[in-house]
Scaffold this motif. Structure first.
Motif, mmCIF file in Angstrom:
data_model
loop_
_atom_site.group_PDB
_atom_site.id
_atom_site.type_symbol
_atom_site.label_atom_id
_atom_site.label_comp_id
_atom_site.label_asym_id
_atom_site.label_seq_id
_atom_site.Cartn_x
_atom_site.Cartn_y
_atom_site.Cartn_z
ATOM 1 N N GLY A 191 1.056 -1.353 -0.479
ATOM 2 C CA GLY A 191 -0.073 0.216 0.193
ATOM 3 C C GLY A 191 0.385 1.000 0.346
ATOM 4 O O GLY A 191 1.273 1.572 -0.967
ATOM 5 N N PRO A 192 0.609 1.963 1.240
ATOM 6 C CA PRO A 192 1.610 3.350 1.051
ATOM 7 C C PRO A 192 2.675 3.478 1.020
ATOM 8 O O PRO A 192 3.737 4.277 0.979
ATOM 9 N N LYS A 193 3.300 1.622 1.990
ATOM 10 C CA LYS A 193 4.837 1.594 2.618
ATOM 11 C C LYS A 193 5.230 3.059 3.165
ATOM 12 O O LYS A 193 6.405 3.345 2.708
ATOM 13 N N TRP A 194 4.691 3.280 4.194
ATOM 14 C CA TRP A 194 4.902 4.042 5.536
ATOM 15 C C TRP A 194 5.998 4.074 5.858
ATOM 16 O O TRP A 194 5.570 2.885 7.100
ATOM 17 N N GLY A 195 7.190 4.338 6.120
ATOM 18 C CA GLY A 195 8.575 3.842 6.980
ATOM 19 C C GLY A 195 8.480 2.353 7.054
ATOM 20 O O GLY A 195 8.802 1.447 6.037
ATOM 21 N N HIS A 196 8.181 1.733 8.778
ATOM 22 C CA HIS A 196 8.038 -0.025 9.143
ATOM 23 C C HIS A 196 7.050 -0.220 8.851
ATOM 24 O O HIS A 196 6.854 -1.168 9.877
ATOM 25 N N GLY A 197 5.547 0.604 8.880
ATOM 26 C CA GLY A 197 4.768 0.280 9.058
ATOM 27 C C GLY A 197 3.984 0.582 10.487
ATOM 28 O O GLY A 197 5.297 1.259 11.385
ATOM 29 N N ALA A 198 3.015 0.514 11.073
ATOM 30 C CA ALA A 198 2.952 0.612 12.790
ATOM 31 C C ALA A 198 4.343 -0.122 13.320
ATOM 32 O O ALA A 198 4.007 -1.054 13.501
#
Length: 576
Positions: free
Chosen positions: A273-280
């Protein structure tokens, strides 16, 4: 013959000579050779000389001991995996033997560290029990203690039945623990939704690494389940509490926990998906454990309603002091010690030296949180309130739980300072604005600061740790170090956590309230829940434990004056 065996033989003969000589004299009819006779004194002196020589000689011959440990554990033939091949190899291990044994040693060290951390976290249950009981009234002490003990047993049962399977049935910790992956999760496309393997620890779950991981994660789950017992103390019906323990361990905690820790979709936000950082990212459970428990505590206390006498008729909150501040402070220290396992053990590896950073950051945040809350209370109310100071220390611990592995020591101090401020204002907001009666401040400590800890990762992570976490090769960086995506992932996690936990707990507590009921009777609450709910008083010698806190001055000295007390009379009293 070697010298040491000779000396040992002489030493043994010296001990036996007096016995043999005495037996000879008895058989010959001669009187015993006592110490007063010349022969007796010579015999004793001779034996003592031999013993002395034996001791000194034995000490001189003991140079073959391993005083500094350089010889112990050097039998390399123990590394041979197949003893049948030892003669063929000349009792020398091959490179493969050494590699296998080295890996076994590394995994054993990691599992041992994991179990030690789990034992420390388990002892935190005693800390929770003391804090909650000390901050509540004496007439409810047995009931509060009982909840903190039984929640452990309920949690074990629920976790064993299905909790672990739903949360970690598809988890992969093979690199650190050799953890067996039990099965594939349910998924939508590439997004993992929920695990479903390892119910009742059957099948492949009968495995040393799985059982070690089961235990470690069990004690974390129990911490979540016990948080609402403090916020709902002094009026929660015990039968309703029992159902809560099973619900929390079997459904509420495992579902959300899977999304963050079990390979679920929130942890995949860094690779899909958005590929934000390392995820939560939640290193040791600020969100999965503390924020979940805090949100559940808020809605549970809200739906349950305040204690009789907590708010007067215009809504102004009244202070209801706890009965034992020393007990609460002692519980706080026990929680502090247990938190070293809570955060430090979450490395899952004794071979991961980052654990020193984790533990030091934890200590720093707790100290700064403690002082921050103390000085704020001193400034606002003129006194450094002990209970709020203790909660400030706990708030610092909660807030650093998520970022402890990813931030520098200076950031840990800042996180603790902010946590100490948050807990004070959150307690005031919960009481004065939300009109929620939380006897121990659980919502402010665990809820508000659990959410602050999630944000702190997205702000302060400095990129020095976390490579490979959640499938992302780079290290974890927050907004202040150039990665706004990590902050976005953390904010998403907060929104999902609050929404999911709120919906689940509102529905659960509303059903409980409308069916079996959540609250003890008014008469039981006024008298104290110990006798009506538990059938035993925590302090049978304290007559005050059976009466209310609020009494008119004209009524005399509490229970001693014989004035009848009822729920109606108490409500009339506090509404004047």
């Amino acid at each position: 013959m070697a010298a040491p065996p000779v000396l040992m033989s002489v030493f043994a003969i010296a001990l036996l000579l007096p016995v043999m000589y005495g037996r000879y004299r008895r058989r010959s009819g001669a009187p015993a050779a006592g110490f007063k006779t010349r022969r007796g004194r010579l015999l004793v002196m001779g034996m003592a000389s031999i013993v002395l020589v034996g001791v000194l000689g034995g000490a001189a011959m003991a140079d073959n001991g391993d005083k500094d440990g350089t010889k112990t554990g050097t039998k390399v033939e123990n590394s041979i995996q197949d003893s049948a091949k030892a003669p063929e190899q000349g009792n020398k291990p091959t490179a493969e033997d050494v590699a296998v044994q080295t890996e076994k040693n590394r995994t054993s060290i990691n599992i041992t560290w994991l179990m030690l951390g789990g034992i420390l976290v388990l002892f935190m249950q005693a800390g929770f029990a003391l804090v909650e009981t000390g901050f509540t009234r004496a007439k409810n002490a047995a009931h509060t203690m009982m909840m903190n003990m039984v929640i452990f047993a309920l949690g074990v049962v629920g976790w064993f039945i299905c909790g672990y399977a739903l949360m970690f049935g598809a988890a992969d910790q093979s690199k650190a623990l050799g953890l067996t992956v039990l099965g594939s999760p349910w998924h939508i496309g590439s997004w993992n939704i929920l695990a479903h393997s390892g119910f009742f620890l059957g099948g492949h779950a009968y495995d040393v690494s799985v059982l070690g991981f089961f235990f470690f994660q069990l004690v974390f789950m129990d911490a979540t389940a016990t948080i609402p017992t403090g916020a709902m103390a002094e009026r929660w019906k015990f039968s309703s509490f029992v159902v809560w323990g099973l619900f929390a361990s079997m459904l509420l905690y495992p579902i959300y926990g899977n999304w963050v820790w079990g390979g679920g979709w929130l942890s995949q936000l860094g690779t899909l998906g958005p590929k934000w950082g390392h995820g939560a990212v939640d290193f040791a459970g600020w969100g999965v454990v503390h924020a979940m428990g805090g949100v559940a505590a808020f809605w549970g206390a809200k739906i349950l309603g305040p204690r009789i006498g907590k708010f007067d008729k215009d809504g102004t909150p009244r202070a209801i002091p706890g009965h034992h501040l020393p007990m609460a402070i002692l519980g706080t220290f026990i929680l502090l010690v247990g938190w070293m396992g809570f955060n430090g053990g979450s490395t899952f590896a004794g071979t991961d030296l980052r654990l020193t950073v984790v533990i030091t950051n934890t200590i720093l945040a707790s100290a700064f949180g403690c002082l921050s809350a103390m000085f704020l209370m001193w400034r606002l109310f003129g006194k450094p309130d002990p209970s709020m100071t203790a909660n400030g220390l706990l708030a610092g611990l909660v807030a650093i739980t998520a970022p402890c592995a990813f931030v520098a020591p200076w950031a840990a101090a800042v996180i603790g300072i902010v946590a100490g401020q948050i807990v004070v204002f959150a307690v005031l907001w919960v009481e004065r604005k939300a009109k929620v009666d939380d006897p121990v401040g659980a919502v402010a400590v665990h809820g508000a600061n659990g959410l602050w800890g999630l944000l702190a990762v997205g702000l302060f992570a400095d990129g020095s740790y976390g490579g490979g976490l959640n499938g992302v090769n780079s290290t974890v960086k927050g907004l202040f170090y150039g990665d706004a995506g990590q902050l976005a992932a953390q904010v998403t996690d907060i929104i999902v956590l609050v929404a999911f936990c709120s919906i689940m707990t509102i529905v659960f507590f509303s059903i409980m309230k409308g069916t079996m009921g959540m609250r003890s009777t008014e008469e039981a609450e006024v008298a104290g829940l110990d006798m009506p709910e538990m059938g035993a008083l925590a302090y049978p010698d304290f007559l005050e434990a059976q009466g209310p806190v609020f009494r008119p001055v004209e009524a005399g000295s509490g229970m001693l004056d014989g004035t009848p007390v009822s729920a109606a009379s108490l409500r009339e009293e506090v509404s004047r």
